[in-house]
Design a protein around this motif. Sequence first.
Motif, PDB file in Angstrom:
ATOM      1  N   GLN A   8     -23.881 -27.789  10.129  1.00 27.11           N
ATOM      2  CA  GLN A   8     -23.399 -28.624  11.228  1.00 27.11           C
ATOM      3  C   GLN A   8     -22.044 -29.237  10.900  1.00 27.11           C
ATOM      4  O   GLN A   8     -21.174 -29.348  11.772  1.00 27.11           O
ATOM      5  CB  GLN A   8     -24.437 -29.701  11.548  1.00 27.11           C
ATOM      6  N   MET A   9     -21.840 -29.589   9.624  1.00 27.37           N
ATOM      7  CA  MET A   9     -20.534 -30.098   9.214  1.00 27.37           C
ATOM      8  C   MET A   9     -19.479 -29.003   9.297  1.00 27.37           C
ATOM      9  O   MET A   9     -18.368 -29.216   9.800  1.00 27.37           O
ATOM     10  CB  MET A   9     -20.586 -30.643   7.785  1.00 27.37           C
ATOM     11  N   ALA A  10     -19.819 -27.806   8.816  1.00 26.37           N
ATOM     12  CA  ALA A  10     -18.860 -26.706   8.774  1.00 26.37           C
ATOM     13  C   ALA A  10     -18.455 -26.241  10.172  1.00 26.37           C
ATOM     14  O   ALA A  10     -17.343 -25.731  10.358  1.00 26.37           O
ATOM     15  CB  ALA A  10     -19.434 -25.543   7.978  1.00 26.37           C
ATOM     16  N   THR A  11     -19.341 -26.401  11.149  1.00 23.47           N
ATOM     17  CA  THR A  11     -19.070 -25.887  12.501  1.00 23.47           C
ATOM     18  C   THR A  11     -18.650 -26.969  13.493  1.00 23.47           C
ATOM     19  O   THR A  11     -18.334 -26.648  14.639  1.00 23.47           O
ATOM     20  CB  THR A  11     -20.316 -25.172  13.064  1.00 23.47           C
ATOM     21  N   LYS A  12     -18.622 -28.211  13.076  1.00 24.16           N
ATOM     22  CA  LYS A  12     -18.283 -29.295  13.988  1.00 24.16           C
ATOM     23  C   LYS A  12     -16.866 -29.109  14.541  1.00 24.16           C
ATOM     24  O   LYS A  12     -15.910 -28.885  13.796  1.00 24.16           O
ATOM     25  CB  LYS A  12     -18.376 -30.640  13.273  1.00 24.16           C
ATOM     26  N   GLY A  13     -16.752 -29.148  15.860  1.00 28.98           N
ATOM     27  CA  GLY A  13     -15.446 -29.033  16.489  1.00 28.98           C
ATOM     28  C   GLY A  13     -14.918 -27.617  16.622  1.00 28.98           C
ATOM     29  O   GLY A  13     -13.783 -27.423  17.056  1.00 28.98           O
ATOM     30  N   THR A  14     -15.715 -26.609  16.262  1.00 31.77           N
ATOM     31  CA  THR A  14     -15.261 -25.224  16.364  1.00 31.77           C
ATOM     32  C   THR A  14     -15.652 -24.626  17.706  1.00 31.77           C
ATOM     33  O   THR A  14     -16.528 -25.140  18.404  1.00 31.77           O
ATOM     34  CB  THR A  14     -15.887 -24.358  15.248  1.00 31.77           C
ATOM     35  N   SER A  15     -15.014 -23.522  18.050  1.00 33.46           N
ATOM     36  CA  SER A  15     -15.411 -22.774  19.242  1.00 33.46           C
ATOM     37  C   SER A  15     -16.728 -22.063  18.962  1.00 33.46           C
ATOM     38  O   SER A  15     -17.146 -21.928  17.798  1.00 33.46           O
ATOM     39  CB  SER A  15     -14.347 -21.743  19.598  1.00 33.46           C
ATOM     40  N   LEU A  16     -17.375 -21.571  20.018  1.00 29.95           N
ATOM     41  CA  LEU A  16     -18.628 -20.850  19.831  1.00 29.95           C
ATOM     42  C   LEU A  16     -18.404 -19.583  18.996  1.00 29.95           C
ATOM     43  O   LEU A  16     -19.227 -19.255  18.134  1.00 29.95           O
ATOM     44  CB  LEU A  16     -19.241 -20.478  21.189  1.00 29.95           C
ATOM     45  N   ALA A  17     -17.293 -18.899  19.215  1.00 27.11           N
ATOM     46  CA  ALA A  17     -16.997 -17.688  18.446  1.00 27.11           C
ATOM     47  C   ALA A  17     -16.824 -18.009  16.969  1.00 27.11           C
ATOM     48  O   ALA A  17     -17.325 -17.289  16.100  1.00 27.11           O
ATOM     49  CB  ALA A  17     -15.745 -17.009  19.000  1.00 27.11           C
ATOM     50  N   GLU A  18     -16.118 -19.097  16.655  1.00 28.41           N
ATOM     51  CA  GLU A  18     -15.920 -19.481  15.256  1.00 28.41           C
ATOM     52  C   GLU A  18     -17.232 -19.945  14.639  1.00 28.41           C
ATOM     53  O   GLU A  18     -17.511 -19.663  13.471  1.00 28.41           O
ATOM     54  CB  GLU A  18     -14.873 -20.593  15.167  1.00 28.41           C
ATOM     55  N   GLU A  19     -18.041 -20.654  15.419  1.00 26.20           N
ATOM     56  CA  GLU A  19     -19.353 -21.068  14.905  1.00 26.20           C
ATOM     57  C   GLU A  19     -20.193 -19.857  14.515  1.00 26.20           C
ATOM     58  O   GLU A  19     -20.825 -19.837  13.454  1.00 26.20           O
ATOM     59  CB  GLU A  19     -20.107 -21.897  15.944  1.00 26.20           C
ATOM     60  N   LYS A  20     -20.179 -18.825  15.340  1.00 27.54           N
ATOM     61  CA  LYS A  20     -20.960 -17.621  15.030  1.00 27.54           C
ATOM     62  C   LYS A  20     -20.404 -16.891  13.813  1.00 27.54           C
ATOM     63  O   LYS A  20     -21.161 -16.300  13.036  1.00 27.54           O
ATOM     64  CB  LYS A  20     -21.004 -16.701  16.245  1.00 27.54           C
ATOM     65  N   GLU A  75     -30.239 -21.092  22.014  1.00 23.04           N
ATOM     66  CA  GLU A  75     -30.248 -19.646  22.271  1.00 23.04           C
ATOM     67  C   GLU A  75     -28.838 -19.057  22.270  1.00 23.04           C
ATOM     68  O   GLU A  75     -28.596 -17.995  21.690  1.00 23.04           O
ATOM     69  CB  GLU A  75     -30.937 -19.375  23.613  1.00 23.04           C
ATOM     70  N   GLU A  76     -27.906 -19.754  22.911  1.00 23.05           N
ATOM     71  CA  GLU A  76     -26.554 -19.205  23.037  1.00 23.05           C
ATOM     72  C   GLU A  76     -25.766 -19.263  21.722  1.00 23.05           C
ATOM     73  O   GLU A  76     -24.697 -18.646  21.594  1.00 23.05           O
ATOM     74  CB  GLU A  76     -25.771 -19.953  24.126  1.00 23.05           C
ATOM     75  N   GLN A  77     -26.284 -19.988  20.731  1.00 22.60           N
ATOM     76  CA  GLN A  77     -25.595 -20.103  19.444  1.00 22.60           C
ATOM     77  C   GLN A  77     -25.988 -19.004  18.457  1.00 22.60           C
ATOM     78  O   GLN A  77     -25.323 -18.822  17.438  1.00 22.60           O
ATOM     79  CB  GLN A  77     -25.917 -21.462  18.798  1.00 22.60           C
ATOM     80  N   ILE A  78     -27.037 -18.279  18.749  1.00 20.80           N
ATOM     81  CA  ILE A  78     -27.603 -17.351  17.759  1.00 20.80           C
ATOM     82  C   ILE A  78     -26.719 -16.124  17.577  1.00 20.80           C
ATOM     83  O   ILE A  78     -26.315 -15.470  18.533  1.00 20.80           O
ATOM     84  CB  ILE A  78     -29.016 -16.907  18.177  1.00 20.80           C
ATOM     85  N   ASP A  79     -26.419 -15.815  16.332  1.00 20.32           N
ATOM     86  CA  ASP A  79     -25.793 -14.545  15.958  1.00 20.32           C
ATOM     87  C   ASP A  79     -26.814 -13.796  15.105  1.00 20.32           C
ATOM     88  O   ASP A  79     -27.200 -14.273  14.035  1.00 20.32           O
ATOM     89  CB  ASP A  79     -24.516 -14.784  15.150  1.00 20.32           C
ATOM     90  N   ASN A  80     -27.248 -12.626  15.558  1.00 18.44           N
ATOM     91  CA  ASN A  80     -28.327 -11.938  14.829  1.00 18.44           C
ATOM     92  C   ASN A  80     -27.877 -10.617  14.218  1.00 18.44           C
ATOM     93  O   ASN A  80     -28.697  -9.759  13.897  1.00 18.44           O
ATOM     94  CB  ASN A  80     -29.539 -11.714  15.743  1.00 18.44           C
TER      95      ASN A  80
END
Length: 234
Positions: free
Chosen positions: A46-58, A93-98
């Motif tokens: 959560q720290m690493a992805t805070k403020g990122t786009s959905l693509a960067e989070e994935k 659901e929309e955050q999942i990268d599988n």
Amino acid sequence: MAPLQLFEELRTRGEGSTDTKDQWYIVAATALAAADAGPDVTELYQMATKGTSLAEEKHIQRRLKEAILKTSLLYGVPRSLRALLPLFSSLKEEQIDNYGPRTEALKNGETDSERRDRGRRHFEILWTPAAAQANRENNFKYQTDLETVYGLWLSEDTILNPVETQMCTTVALICSGSPQQALWHTRGIIRHGGSLEMARFAQDLSFKIGNAYGINVDGVTKVDDIDFEDERPH
């Protein structure tokens, strides 16, 4: 030190260098899983992805999950699941990268010969060709599947390149109490083309995680005490 304070310290150092900017969170997640502090991986993520786009989070999620899954071979599936399952539960659901590179490679027709060649190359660089061949022959003599599991699993490089893999295996081995094997893989960071800064970062992070979670890291050979002469691939 509370996890958030520790993670912020690791992120600040990692993002302060181009060598470790996109590596700090995979190395930290691996160290936590190996130290059996897996539930804290979700807070790290959560720290690493805070403020990122959905693509960067994935992108971050894919790399972090691969780091834990790949190194589970070294410290055990139960510890990896204690890291991964709470993370899975935190995702919408929309955050999942599988994406799974091994599954995709099989679907796309990767052959057994191609996989074995990749594993052979990875360990020839890690151990030198002569030592790798001796280990390979020894594995096949006593248990043929050992080479198949160890070589092919760790050498997969679609998500994590060989240097990043060596950084993760180094911290996994330090934080699971295997200092001799950690020495081999610290050398592997350099042999696969990484920098001394990467090796020091991986090791220093391991010590911080280890000390924070009660892991004995006293037997680890420090980077500055390792002979790296002629370690880089030619």
